[in-house]
Scaffold this motif. Structure first.
Motif, PDB file in Angstrom:
ATOM      1  N   VAL A 135      27.226   4.593 -30.957  1.00 47.67           N
ATOM      2  CA  VAL A 135      26.309   3.831 -30.846  1.00 47.67           C
ATOM      3  C   VAL A 135      25.933   3.968 -29.188  1.00 47.67           C
ATOM      4  CG1 VAL A 135      25.428   1.463 -30.572  1.00 47.67           C
ATOM      5  CG2 VAL A 135      26.468   2.230 -32.568  1.00 47.67           C
ATOM      6  N   TYR A 136      24.927   4.177 -28.979  1.00 48.69           N
ATOM      7  CA  TYR A 136      24.427   4.531 -27.462  1.00 48.69           C
ATOM      8  C   TYR A 136      23.553   3.465 -27.266  1.00 48.69           C
ATOM      9  CZ  TYR A 136      26.633   8.974 -28.107  1.00 48.69           C
ATOM     10  OH  TYR A 136      27.359  10.264 -28.302  1.00 48.69           O
ATOM     11  N   PRO A 137      23.834   2.318 -26.371  1.00 44.90           N
ATOM     12  CA  PRO A 137      23.117   1.363 -26.033  1.00 44.90           C
ATOM     13  C   PRO A 137      21.914   1.804 -25.307  1.00 44.90           C
ATOM     14  CG  PRO A 137      25.352   0.355 -25.812  1.00 44.90           C
ATOM     15  CD  PRO A 137      25.401   1.999 -26.069  1.00 44.90           C
ATOM     16  N   ASP A 138      22.202   2.808 -24.400  1.00 41.52           N
ATOM     17  CA  ASP A 138      20.875   2.897 -23.444  1.00 41.52           C
ATOM     18  C   ASP A 138      19.603   3.734 -24.212  1.00 41.52           C
ATOM     19  OD1 ASP A 138      22.738   5.331 -23.824  1.00 41.52           O
ATOM     20  OD2 ASP A 138      22.145   6.285 -21.959  1.00 41.52           O
ATOM     21  N   HIS A 139      20.092   4.004 -25.601  1.00 42.11           N
ATOM     22  CA  HIS A 139      18.698   4.686 -26.266  1.00 42.11           C
ATOM     23  C   HIS A 139      17.815   3.616 -27.133  1.00 42.11           C
ATOM     24  CE1 HIS A 139      21.322   8.679 -27.454  1.00 42.11           C
ATOM     25  NE2 HIS A 139      21.290   8.356 -26.099  1.00 42.11           N
ATOM     26  N   TYR A 140      18.367   2.200 -26.663  1.00 41.89           N
ATOM     27  CA  TYR A 140      17.738   1.270 -27.553  1.00 41.89           C
ATOM     28  C   TYR A 140      16.989   0.356 -26.310  1.00 41.89           C
ATOM     29  CZ  TYR A 140      20.419   3.142 -31.106  1.00 41.89           C
ATOM     30  OH  TYR A 140      20.915   4.012 -32.008  1.00 41.89           O
ATOM     31  N   ASN A 141      15.961  -0.125 -26.699  1.00 40.76           N
ATOM     32  CA  ASN A 141      14.909  -0.936 -25.611  1.00 40.76           C
ATOM     33  C   ASN A 141      14.072  -2.100 -26.373  1.00 40.76           C
ATOM     34  OD1 ASN A 141      14.938   0.994 -23.054  1.00 40.76           O
ATOM     35  ND2 ASN A 141      14.524   2.442 -24.830  1.00 40.76           N
ATOM     36  N   GLY A 142      14.140  -3.049 -25.651  1.00 38.91           N
ATOM     37  CA  GLY A 142      13.007  -4.342 -25.916  1.00 38.91           C
ATOM     38  C   GLY A 142      13.976  -5.459 -26.605  1.00 38.91           C
ATOM     39  N   ASN A 143      13.186  -6.464 -27.313  1.00 35.12           N
ATOM     40  CA  ASN A 143      13.820  -7.616 -27.396  1.00 35.12           C
ATOM     41  C   ASN A 143      13.234  -8.007 -28.688  1.00 35.12           C
ATOM     42  OD1 ASN A 143      14.301 -10.651 -27.801  1.00 35.12           O
ATOM     43  ND2 ASN A 143      15.275 -10.440 -25.769  1.00 35.12           N
ATOM     44  N   PHE A 144      14.011  -8.214 -29.677  1.00 38.86           N
ATOM     45  CA  PHE A 144      13.739  -8.857 -31.272  1.00 38.86           C
ATOM     46  C   PHE A 144      13.172 -10.043 -31.272  1.00 38.86           C
ATOM     47  CE2 PHE A 144      16.725  -5.254 -32.481  1.00 38.86           C
ATOM     48  CZ  PHE A 144      16.180  -4.662 -33.248  1.00 38.86           C
ATOM     49  N   ASN A 145      13.465 -10.979 -30.263  1.00 46.82           N
ATOM     50  CA  ASN A 145      12.878 -12.211 -30.350  1.00 46.82           C
ATOM     51  C   ASN A 145      13.017 -12.938 -31.466  1.00 46.82           C
ATOM     52  OD1 ASN A 145      11.535 -12.315 -27.511  1.00 46.82           O
ATOM     53  ND2 ASN A 145      10.236 -10.748 -28.259  1.00 46.82           N
ATOM     54  N   GLY A 146      14.030 -12.840 -32.001  1.00 40.74           N
ATOM     55  CA  GLY A 146      14.502 -13.554 -33.123  1.00 40.74           C
ATOM     56  C   GLY A 146      14.238 -13.191 -34.527  1.00 40.74           C
ATOM     57  N   THR A 147      13.540 -11.830 -34.474  1.00 38.62           N
ATOM     58  CA  THR A 147      13.371 -11.018 -35.607  1.00 38.62           C
ATOM     59  C   THR A 147      14.555 -11.241 -36.683  1.00 38.62           C
ATOM     60  OG1 THR A 147      12.244  -9.442 -34.804  1.00 38.62           O
ATOM     61  CG2 THR A 147      13.054  -8.605 -36.908  1.00 38.62           C
ATOM     62  N   PRO A 148      14.279 -11.691 -38.028  1.00 38.38           N
ATOM     63  CA  PRO A 148      15.396 -11.825 -38.978  1.00 38.38           C
ATOM     64  C   PRO A 148      15.903 -10.526 -39.518  1.00 38.38           C
ATOM     65  CG  PRO A 148      13.613 -12.362 -39.884  1.00 38.38           C
ATOM     66  CD  PRO A 148      13.034 -12.334 -38.415  1.00 38.38           C
ATOM     67  N   VAL A 149      17.191 -10.033 -39.510  1.00 39.27           N
ATOM     68  CA  VAL A 149      17.614  -8.953 -40.082  1.00 39.27           C
ATOM     69  C   VAL A 149      18.654  -9.311 -41.079  1.00 39.27           C
ATOM     70  CG1 VAL A 149      18.610  -6.621 -39.255  1.00 39.27           C
ATOM     71  CG2 VAL A 149      17.230  -7.747 -37.787  1.00 39.27           C
ATOM     72  N   PHE A 150      18.718  -8.268 -42.315  1.00 32.23           N
ATOM     73  CA  PHE A 150      19.908  -8.461 -43.311  1.00 32.23           C
ATOM     74  C   PHE A 150      20.318  -6.957 -43.286  1.00 32.23           C
ATOM     75  CE2 PHE A 150      21.357  -7.640 -47.659  1.00 32.23           C
ATOM     76  CZ  PHE A 150      22.231  -8.427 -47.628  1.00 32.23           C
ATOM     77  N   ILE A 151      21.601  -7.061 -43.218  1.00 27.50           N
ATOM     78  CA  ILE A 151      22.083  -5.676 -43.328  1.00 27.50           C
ATOM     79  C   ILE A 151      23.520  -6.078 -44.540  1.00 27.50           C
ATOM     80  CG2 ILE A 151      23.284  -3.774 -42.379  1.00 27.50           C
ATOM     81  CD1 ILE A 151      22.600  -4.598 -39.702  1.00 27.50           C
ATOM     82  N   GLY A 152      23.328  -4.998 -45.620  1.00 25.18           N
ATOM     83  CA  GLY A 152      24.277  -5.221 -46.511  1.00 25.18           C
ATOM     84  C   GLY A 152      24.912  -3.888 -46.710  1.00 25.18           C
ATOM     85  N   THR A 153      26.469  -3.858 -47.168  1.00 23.65           N
ATOM     86  CA  THR A 153      27.109  -2.748 -47.213  1.00 23.65           C
ATOM     87  C   THR A 153      28.255  -2.835 -47.993  1.00 23.65           C
ATOM     88  OG1 THR A 153      27.462  -0.823 -45.912  1.00 23.65           O
ATOM     89  CG2 THR A 153      28.480  -2.987 -45.229  1.00 23.65           C
ATOM     90  N   SER A 154      28.754  -1.772 -48.593  1.00 23.40           N
ATOM     91  CA  SER A 154      30.152  -1.649 -49.309  1.00 23.40           C
ATOM     92  C   SER A 154      31.016  -1.614 -48.245  1.00 23.40           C
ATOM     93  CB  SER A 154      30.199  -1.095 -50.309  1.00 23.40           C
ATOM     94  OG  SER A 154      31.187  -0.909 -51.167  1.00 23.40           O
TER      95      SER A 154
END
Length: 205
Positions: A135-154
């Motif tokens: 995971v390269y943090p410098d590839h990601y920009n902006g702010n989600f400002n509380g966007t709801p996210v659901f991640i499900g996995t096995s």
């Protein structure tokens, strides 16, 4: 490279107040992922499903070094950007644009939104994580400002190590996302009814 082939369903973009971008997995299709909508609380949404050329968004594992998935990954990300632009051009603001993906499509949904973090309607990722050998943090920009996210996995999952899911959750939270992560013991590489229920409760409400 991916040609623009967008399948639509639900309410028309001209009439809808919300839009859901649905991203299929490797070997899947836009039609496949659109069929999932009947299980989601999205009856009043415009449904938009891009189709990957040759049914795959990128050739290697999402854990491969990024250059090994080029130029396909960049082409897929560009297609999503164009799709968002076309939805916004119909008068639907980002805060009313939602994303949902399974497997390779979940990875793409998470990576695109985190590269372009903003206040979206919500993100539902069924078995996926941020793309790359790390995971390269410098590839990601902006702010989600509380966007709801659901991640499900096995745990385990043959394609998606649970540690990458944890790392994805941590980075997205650091960028202002309201992430709910749920790990299912030995679920297998599929979408469970519990994941559907949680996506409806948390995202499509």
């Amino acid at each position: 490279m991916h040609t623009e082939n967008i399948q639509t369903a639900g309410v028309s973009l001209q009439e809808a107040g919300k839009a859901l971008i649905m991203i299929h997995g490797r070997g899947g299709s836009a039609e496949d992922i659109l069929s999932l909508a009947r299980h989601l609380n999205v009856q009043d949404y415009a449904l938009v499903a891009p189709q990957a050329t040759n049914n795959s968004w990128y050739p290697q594992s999402f854990l491969a070094p990024l250059e090994q998935n080029e130029p396909y990954l960049s082409s897929a990300l560009a297609l999503l950007s164009k799709t968002v632009d076309s939805i916004e051009a119909q008068g639907i603001a980002k805060e009313n644009i939602y994303f949902m993906g399974f497997s390779q499509g979940a990875c793409l949904a998470l990576d695109f939104t985190t590269r372009n973090a903003a206040k979206y309607g919500g993100i539902a990722a069924f078995t996926g994580g941020l793309i790359g050998d790390a995971v390269y943090p410098d590839h990601y920009n902006g702010n989600f400002n509380g966007t709801p996210v659901f991640i499900g996995t096995s745990d385990p999952d043959f394609h998606v190590p649970v540690q990458r899911v944890h790392d994805t959750t941590a980075l997205m939270q650091s960028m202002g996302a309201n992430v709910t992560e749920k790990v299912y013991p030995n679920m297998g590489h599929t979408i469970s009814q519990d994941e559907i229920d949680l996506a409806n409760q948390l995202i499509f409400k």
